[in-house]
Design a protein around this motif. Sequence first.
Motif, mmCIF file in Angstrom:
data_model
loop_
_atom_site.group_PDB
_atom_site.id
_atom_site.type_symbol
_atom_site.label_atom_id
_atom_site.label_comp_id
_atom_site.label_asym_id
_atom_site.label_seq_id
_atom_site.Cartn_x
_atom_site.Cartn_y
_atom_site.Cartn_z
ATOM 1 N N LEU A 69 0.816 -1.206 0.000
ATOM 2 C CA LEU A 69 0.000 0.000 0.000
ATOM 3 C C LEU A 69 0.849 1.256 0.000
ATOM 4 C CD1 LEU A 69 -2.616 -0.969 2.741
ATOM 5 C CD2 LEU A 69 -2.793 -1.260 0.270
ATOM 6 N N LYS A 70 0.349 2.271 -0.715
ATOM 7 C CA LYS A 70 0.985 3.583 -0.728
ATOM 8 C C LYS A 70 -0.075 4.640 -0.472
ATOM 9 C CE LYS A 70 4.867 3.908 -3.366
ATOM 10 N NZ LYS A 70 5.630 4.255 -4.543
ATOM 11 N N LEU A 71 0.343 5.713 0.185
ATOM 12 C CA LEU A 71 -0.513 6.873 0.325
ATOM 13 C C LEU A 71 -0.271 7.742 -0.890
ATOM 14 C CD1 LEU A 71 -2.480 8.628 1.941
ATOM 15 C CD2 LEU A 71 -0.520 9.537 3.186
ATOM 16 N N SER A 72 -1.322 7.998 -1.655
ATOM 17 C CA SER A 72 -1.231 8.791 -2.875
ATOM 18 C C SER A 72 -1.741 10.195 -2.587
ATOM 19 C CB SER A 72 -2.069 8.137 -3.975
ATOM 20 O OG SER A 72 -2.042 8.915 -5.144
ATOM 21 N N PHE A 73 -0.862 11.169 -2.730
ATOM 22 C CA PHE A 73 -1.223 12.554 -2.468
ATOM 23 C C PHE A 73 -1.866 13.159 -3.713
ATOM 24 C CE2 PHE A 73 2.560 11.789 0.270
ATOM 25 C CZ PHE A 73 1.874 11.783 1.467
ATOM 26 N N ARG A 74 -3.024 13.747 -3.555
ATOM 27 C CA ARG A 74 -3.825 14.229 -4.681
ATOM 28 C C ARG A 74 -3.052 15.144 -5.633
ATOM 29 N NH1 ARG A 74 -8.556 18.423 -4.025
ATOM 30 N NH2 ARG A 74 -6.769 19.768 -4.339
ATOM 31 N N ASP A 75 -2.354 16.122 -5.112
ATOM 32 C CA ASP A 75 -1.678 17.100 -5.960
ATOM 33 C C ASP A 75 -0.174 16.867 -6.069
ATOM 34 O OD1 ASP A 75 -4.093 18.410 -6.441
ATOM 35 O OD2 ASP A 75 -3.898 19.589 -4.602
ATOM 36 N N ALA A 76 0.295 15.732 -5.600
ATOM 37 C CA ALA A 76 1.732 15.438 -5.649
ATOM 38 C C ALA A 76 1.944 13.952 -5.923
ATOM 39 C CB ALA A 76 2.395 15.855 -4.338
#
Length: 169
Positions: A69-76
């Motif tokens: 799992l990865k945390l996906s940052f909306r604008d980055a």
Amino acid sequence: MERSANYLPTWARSKDFLYDRVLVPVWGLHPVTPFFPPHELALLAEVTRYGHTIVTNSNFAPSGPRVYLKLSFRDAPGHNITVRRIVSGAAEDEAVKALDIESDYSAANSYFVPDARAKRDARKEAIEQAEKLAGEFVDPVAVAAYVANIRALFAAIDASAVELPDAAE
């Protein structure tokens, strides 16, 4: 606890409860069913409140791919960080591996290894990205409270985890 799970974000489609862990299937290109202690799940729900999300990724190893799992940052999008690095508190130049069960995302089931590719402090990046996005939706006082809650969840994770072993020892 079952009732509080009704507030989970969309990336957490359903849930099942074990004694001290919550199973949360995460759908996507590489579906996976990780399990989290309550503090870790609450942290991820809070960090993703305003539009960041959890995604799956694979290392595509020929001997058997490992999905994580990865945390996906909306604008980055180039700043995605593995969930294990965030919950375990990995610093710059540190990767985090599972001690025992790969699908257990508790901080206590992790150990640190050197990794020159890890260019950012995981928790600092998560807080900065969450704070930046929250600022688009709520006033500064609410953002400050939101960030304080994220920091409190990190403190709760640290307080509940056993000391993480160092791979160099």
